[in-house]
Design a protein around this motif. Structure first.
Motif: not given
Length: 269
Positions: A212-215, A258-268
């Motif tokens: 991720e990045y911040e502009i 980032l953590y939340k997005r990939n936590k959801n991937k782990q559940k999948e």
């Protein structure tokens, strides 16, 4: 003399008036952990001494349980991971590493089991070089207990540009996500090398699993107005005007997205 221990803003703090200790000790708050910590006396020990400068270096917090000295970072790891896991890691040659190299920072996001040899090489290389690169950027590694994922966080102290699929993006922060600590450490070292030598690094060469990045947020002031160092926006957001400030960032908070997005991937999976 025992340290003062208190709770503030959902964190547990450890205070001593010893002049050579110029920072508060800190760890995360839970009701159960607070009961365990406040029932004991905590003191400061030092990792080593600089004989030439006659200075005590690398303070650590410890207590004594049944006459045995227990460092706070190991106390915390036992609380979060369990006694069996701590003993297993120790038996296999792992140590508890402070990811930001600050022995008083015992937040679980700053603690990690790593091989002793890697802890030594990290201390002799990465931990030293990241201090020298700070005028250009603040780079850190952190770990999320919930997902067990690692994150490199970068806050730029000089203007930075991200080249992403043909787009040129001015950025203030970048976050890279990893499944393994060694990969995160290797990439962090590569980033430091490239920024030091060329003031640019190639994201495509890194081994992250997500980022991720911040502009950069640009501020516009009327002609002739003295530009302030801090700007409070209508939405309550406080911005630092880097053009007028000599303040250097020390770290960037990890991207929870980032953590939340990939936590959801782990559940999948």
């Amino acid at each position: 003399m025992a340290m003062e221990v208190y709770v503030q803003n959902n964190k547990i703090y450890f205070y001593t008036d010893k002049p050579e200790v110029n920072a508060l000790g800190i760890t995360d708050y839970t009701d159960d952990l607070w009961l365990k910590i406040k029932s004991k006396k905590w003191n400061i020990r030092y990792g080593r001494r600089d004989k030439k400068k006659k200075m005590k270096l690398h303070p650590y917090i410890y207590t004594k349980i049944k006459g045995k000295q227990i460092d706070l970072h190991r106390f915390i790891m036992e609380y979060w991971y369990g006694k069996d896991e701590l003993e297993k890691a120790t038996k296999e040659g792992y140590v508890v590493d402070h990811l930001n190299n600050k022995g008083l920072d015992c937040q679980i996001s700053n603690l990690c089991f790593i091989p002793r040899v890697l802890n030594t090489s990290k201390g002799n290389d990465y931990d030293i070089r990241r201090k020298f690169i700070r005028p250009l950027m603040a780079i850190n590694i952190t770990k999320d207990f919930d997902t067990q994922l690692f994150q490199i966080t970068i806050a730029f102290n000089e203007p930075a540009t991200l080249y992403n699929y043909g787009k040129i993006i001015p950025v203030s922060k970048i976050f890279f996500l990893y499944e393994r600590f060694r990969r995160a450490l290797n990439d962090a070292n590569c980033i430091i090398d490239d920024i030091h030598e060329e003031k640019i690094f190639n994201i495509e060469k890194l081994r992250h699993i997500d980022f991720e990045y911040e502009i950069i947020k640009y501020l516009h002031f009327p002609a002739g107005q003295i530009e302030p160092t801090f700007v409070l926006r209508d939405n309550g957001e406080l911005l630092l005007n880097k053009d007028t400030s000599k303040i250097l960032f020390n770290e960037a908070a990890p991207s929870q997205k980032l953590y939340k997005r990939n936590k959801n991937k782990q559940k999948e999976h």
